[in-house]
Design an enzyme around this catalytic site. Structure first.
Site, PDB file in Angstrom:
ATOM      1  CB  CYS A 288      -0.922  -0.083   1.138  1.00 45.45           C
ATOM      2  SG  CYS A 288      -2.027  -1.475   1.048  1.00 45.45           S
TER       3      CYS A 288
HETATM    4  N1  LIG Z   1      -2.532  -6.140   1.406  1.00 43.44           N
HETATM    5  C1  LIG Z   1      -2.890  -5.204   2.267  1.00 43.44           C
HETATM    6  O1  LIG Z   1      -2.413  -5.091   3.393  1.00 43.44           O
HETATM    7  C2  LIG Z   1      -3.947  -4.296   1.761  1.00 43.44           C
HETATM    8  C3  LIG Z   1      -4.268  -3.395   2.469  1.00 43.44           C
HETATM    9  C4  LIG Z   1      -5.328  -2.461   2.090  1.00 43.44           C
HETATM   10  C5  LIG Z   1      -5.821  -2.415   0.698  1.00 43.44           C
HETATM   11  N2  LIG Z   1      -5.167  -3.306  -0.167  1.00 43.44           N
HETATM   12  C6  LIG Z   1      -5.391  -3.393  -1.518  1.00 43.44           C
HETATM   13  O2  LIG Z   1      -6.277  -4.491  -1.714  1.00 43.44           O
HETATM   14  C7  LIG Z   1      -6.200  -4.786  -3.160  1.00 43.44           C
HETATM   15  C8  LIG Z   1      -5.655  -6.407  -3.245  1.00 43.44           C
HETATM   16  O3  LIG Z   1      -4.453  -6.425  -2.382  1.00 43.44           O
HETATM   17  P1  LIG Z   1      -4.106  -7.696  -1.796  1.00 43.44           P
HETATM   18  O4  LIG Z   1      -2.971  -7.517  -0.718  1.00 43.44           O
HETATM   19  O5  LIG Z   1      -5.131  -8.665  -1.356  1.00 43.44           O
HETATM   20  O6  LIG Z   1      -3.242  -8.373  -3.264  1.00 43.44           O
HETATM   21  P2  LIG Z   1      -2.965  -9.934  -3.311  1.00 43.44           P
HETATM   22  O7  LIG Z   1      -1.993  -9.949  -4.384  1.00 43.44           O
HETATM   23  O8  LIG Z   1      -2.564 -10.539  -2.106  1.00 43.44           O
HETATM   24  O9  LIG Z   1      -4.174 -10.868  -3.809  1.00 43.44           O
HETATM   25  C9  LIG Z   1      -4.877 -10.415  -5.014  1.00 43.44           C
HETATM   26  C10 LIG Z   1      -5.436 -11.681  -5.452  1.00 43.44           C
HETATM   27  O10 LIG Z   1      -6.088 -11.474  -6.597  1.00 43.44           O
HETATM   28  C11 LIG Z   1      -5.756 -12.534  -7.699  1.00 43.44           C
HETATM   29  N3  LIG Z   1      -6.063 -11.936  -8.908  1.00 43.44           N
HETATM   30  C12 LIG Z   1      -5.290 -11.228  -9.725  1.00 43.44           C
HETATM   31  N4  LIG Z   1      -5.954 -10.924 -10.873  1.00 43.44           N
HETATM   32  C13 LIG Z   1      -7.166 -11.558 -10.910  1.00 43.44           C
HETATM   33  C14 LIG Z   1      -8.375 -11.611 -11.593  1.00 43.44           C
HETATM   34  N5  LIG Z   1      -8.139 -10.871 -12.679  1.00 43.44           N
HETATM   35  N6  LIG Z   1      -9.138 -12.194 -11.105  1.00 43.44           N
HETATM   36  C15 LIG Z   1      -9.207 -12.733  -9.872  1.00 43.44           C
HETATM   37  N7  LIG Z   1      -8.303 -12.907  -9.140  1.00 43.44           N
HETATM   38  C16 LIG Z   1      -7.074 -12.287  -9.684  1.00 43.44           C
HETATM   39  C17 LIG Z   1      -4.159 -12.768  -7.336  1.00 43.44           C
HETATM   40  O11 LIG Z   1      -3.919 -14.271  -7.713  1.00 43.44           O
HETATM   41  C18 LIG Z   1      -4.373 -12.645  -5.912  1.00 43.44           C
HETATM   42  O12 LIG Z   1      -4.787 -13.991  -5.110  1.00 43.44           O
HETATM   43  C19 LIG Z   1      -5.184  -4.047  -3.704  1.00 43.44           C
HETATM   44  O13 LIG Z   1      -5.763  -2.970  -4.310  1.00 43.44           O
HETATM   45  C20 LIG Z   1      -4.297  -3.271  -2.573  1.00 43.44           C
HETATM   46  O14 LIG Z   1      -3.831  -2.144  -2.980  1.00 43.44           O
HETATM   47  C21 LIG Z   1      -4.284  -4.360   0.279  1.00 43.44           C
END
Ligand SMILES: NC(=O)c1ccc[n+]([C@@H]2O[C@H](COP(=O)([O-])OP(=O)(O)OC[C@H]3O[C@@H](n4cnc5c(N)ncnc54)[C@H](O)[C@@H]3O)[C@@H](O)[C@H]2O)c1
Length: 455
Positions: A288
């Site tokens: 983030c």
């Molecule tokens: N990790 C954190 O702590 C956090 C906190 C707040 C916000 N976010 C936001 O949340 C969002 C997701 O982050 P995350 O940490 O969960 O990412 P991540 O990479 O852990 O998870 C994303 C998942 O989406 C899957 N994916 C990718 N393309 C896809 C598609 N087209 N269809 C279905 N699945 C798909 C991936 O395989 C993965 O498992 C981002 O925008 C991030 O900025 C993350």
């Protein structure tokens, strides 16, 4: 849990499915599809399931889906017992089959939003997912975007893609943005207890999205639009990035004045109002803070505005790994050694303590910069037996053991992550030099390294 009642706006077109969706949410029988089973989507899916909803977790990564279907968690801080219980309950299922979306009443999108090679937002995952949803969109569905992005994405990008289905909102479907505030490793808050902001592209969308979350989470805060919800998330992360940059800069200034920035922060922290402590470090990490602010600066440019605080914070924070390596070189020099040829051990690959998340971790850049200077580098991290191949790095090395006799074999240790596993003073009893970016060593009691340098 908060109870959110549906407010019908004057003159608003009634949803054919209005009562049906509300009743299904109330009865916890609404089927929820969570797209993206990562750090954000998986805990969210589990919380909905634990609140009694039937949940489908969708992901494009078949290996993750298979592990989840076996009842295994592939994320260390999400206990395998939670996934196993979800699968055993028969109310959680992971799948790569996007046709299952058609059966969902609510669809929550939690896909990645990385930066491109020139620090430009990459919304291609959101667009691809919105197209998958549009192909199966049907009347009565509620779609919520959770991925962090710039203001306007939900309304200007997701809505037109969903509109390709021929359906409209609020008459046929509902669309909202709700920012994820997950903080892996945090003990005092979790997905269920972190207050949830919700903003729809119209009032009906806000109401239904708020109603859905209120059925599973402790506190829901509706805001006036999707744009406000998108912007609030960015404000939170810009706030952190700017304040971390501030203490990082002060650290470098105070270092020249022989003042310990950590003691200064502890002192300032005694003020019971008007101050919030932020801590310096080896650079930003995680999914983030290093990325999200640039979503806003990119969008600001479209409006002819400069996001100067964001750019400046980015410049200072991204310089920190280089600063750390300069401090290592300087400290070795004082020992009559060159960085070139010295053995250097970096403690910690994770971007923060006690988690198995190394995304955007500054440790990788520190290791690479040390290597470029001719140092012989290793790392130690109990959460990462082998360094993962990332988008930018492929070090191809494995963790050394966390033992005093191993640590003693290095010319310098660099503390990059303050894992609890590193907080045993005995580990450092035969170590010559430690360069500590986390102020982890000084508070340890017992025999420490011969020389400690804070960086
Ligand atoms: N990790 C954190 O702590 C956090 C906190 C707040 C916000 N976010 C936001 O949340 C969002 C997701 O982050 P995350 O940490 O969960 O990412 P991540 O990479 O852990 O998870 C994303 C998942 O989406 C899957 N994916 C990718 N393309 C896809 C598609 N087209 N269809 C279905 N699945 C798909 C991936 O395989 C993965 O498992 C981002 O925008 C991030 O900025 C993350």
């Amino acid at each position: 849990m908060t109870k959110v009642r549906r407010r019908v706006q004057p003159g608003e077109q009634a949803l054919a499915c209005d009562l049906d969706l509300a009743a299904r949410i109330e009865a916890r029988s609404a089927r929820i599809g969570v797209i993206g089973q990562g750090y954000v989507g998986l805990p969210l899916a589990l919380v909905f399931r634990e609140a009694g909803f039937p949940v489908i977790g969708l992901d494009v990564d078949a290996r993750k889906v298979e592990a989840l279907q076996r009842g295994e968690s592939y994320i260390q801080h999400i206990g395998p017992e939670r996934v196993a219980a979800a699968v055993a309950s028969g109310r959680y299922e992971a799948t790569v089959d996007f046709d299952r979306l058609a059966a969902c009443d609510a669809i929550v999108i939690c896909v990645p939003t990385p930066l491109g090679p020139h620090r430009e937002p990459d919304n291609s995952y959101i667009h691809a997912t919105a197209r998958q949803v549009a192909k199966r969109l049907r009347r009565g569905q509620l779609v919520i975007l959770e991925s962090t992005t710039y203001p306007g994405t939900t309304e200007e990008e997701v809505l037109p893609i969903l509109g390709e289905s021929g359906l409209t909102t609020p008459g046929d479907f509902l669309l909202a943005f709700s920012p994820e505030r997950e903080d892996p490793g945090r003990q005092n808050f979790n997905t269920r207890t972190i207050p949830k902001l919700v903003g729809g592209v119209n009032p009906a969308s806000t109401d239904f999205a708020a109603m859905l979350y209120a059925a599973a989470l402790e506190r829901v805060i509706p805001v006036s639009s999707a744009r406000v919800a998108e912007s609030a998330k960015l404000l939170e992360n810009v706030f952190r990035a700017v304040n971390i940059a501030l203490v990082n800069e002060l650290k470098m200034i105070f270092e020249h004045m022989a003042i310990d920035v950590w003691e200064v922060i502890r002192a300032a922290e005694t003020k019971p109002f008007g101050f919030m402590a932020f801590y310096p470090g080896p650079g930003l990490g995680g999914h983030c803070i290093p990325l999200d602010p640039f979503y806003l600066s990119w969008k600001a440019a479209e409006h002819g505005e400069w996001a100067r605080f964001i750019e400046l914070a980015g410049e200072i924070n991204s310089r920190m790994p280089r600063y750390v390596v300069e401090r290592v070189a300087h400290a070795l020099n004082q020992d009559g050694k060159a960085l070139n040829g010295s053995r250097v051990l970096v403690l910690g690959l994770a971007y923060k303590a006690n988690i198995d998340d190394d995304r955007e971790s500054p440790s990788y850049e520190i290791l690479e910069l040390l290597q470029e200077s001719g140092a012989r580098v290793d790392y130690c991290d109990p959460y990462f037996p082998a360094a993962r191949k990332g988008r930018k790095h492929d070090l191809g090395i494995r963790s050394v053991a966390c033992k005093p006799e191993v640590f003693a074999g290095y010319d310098a240790l660099v503390v990059a992550t303050a894992h609890d596993a590193f907080k045993d003073a005995a580990l450092y009893r035969d170590v010559g030099l430690v360069v500590d970016t986390r102020n982890m060593i000084a508070p340890l009691h017992g025999s420490g390294p011969r020389r400690l340098v804070k960086a």
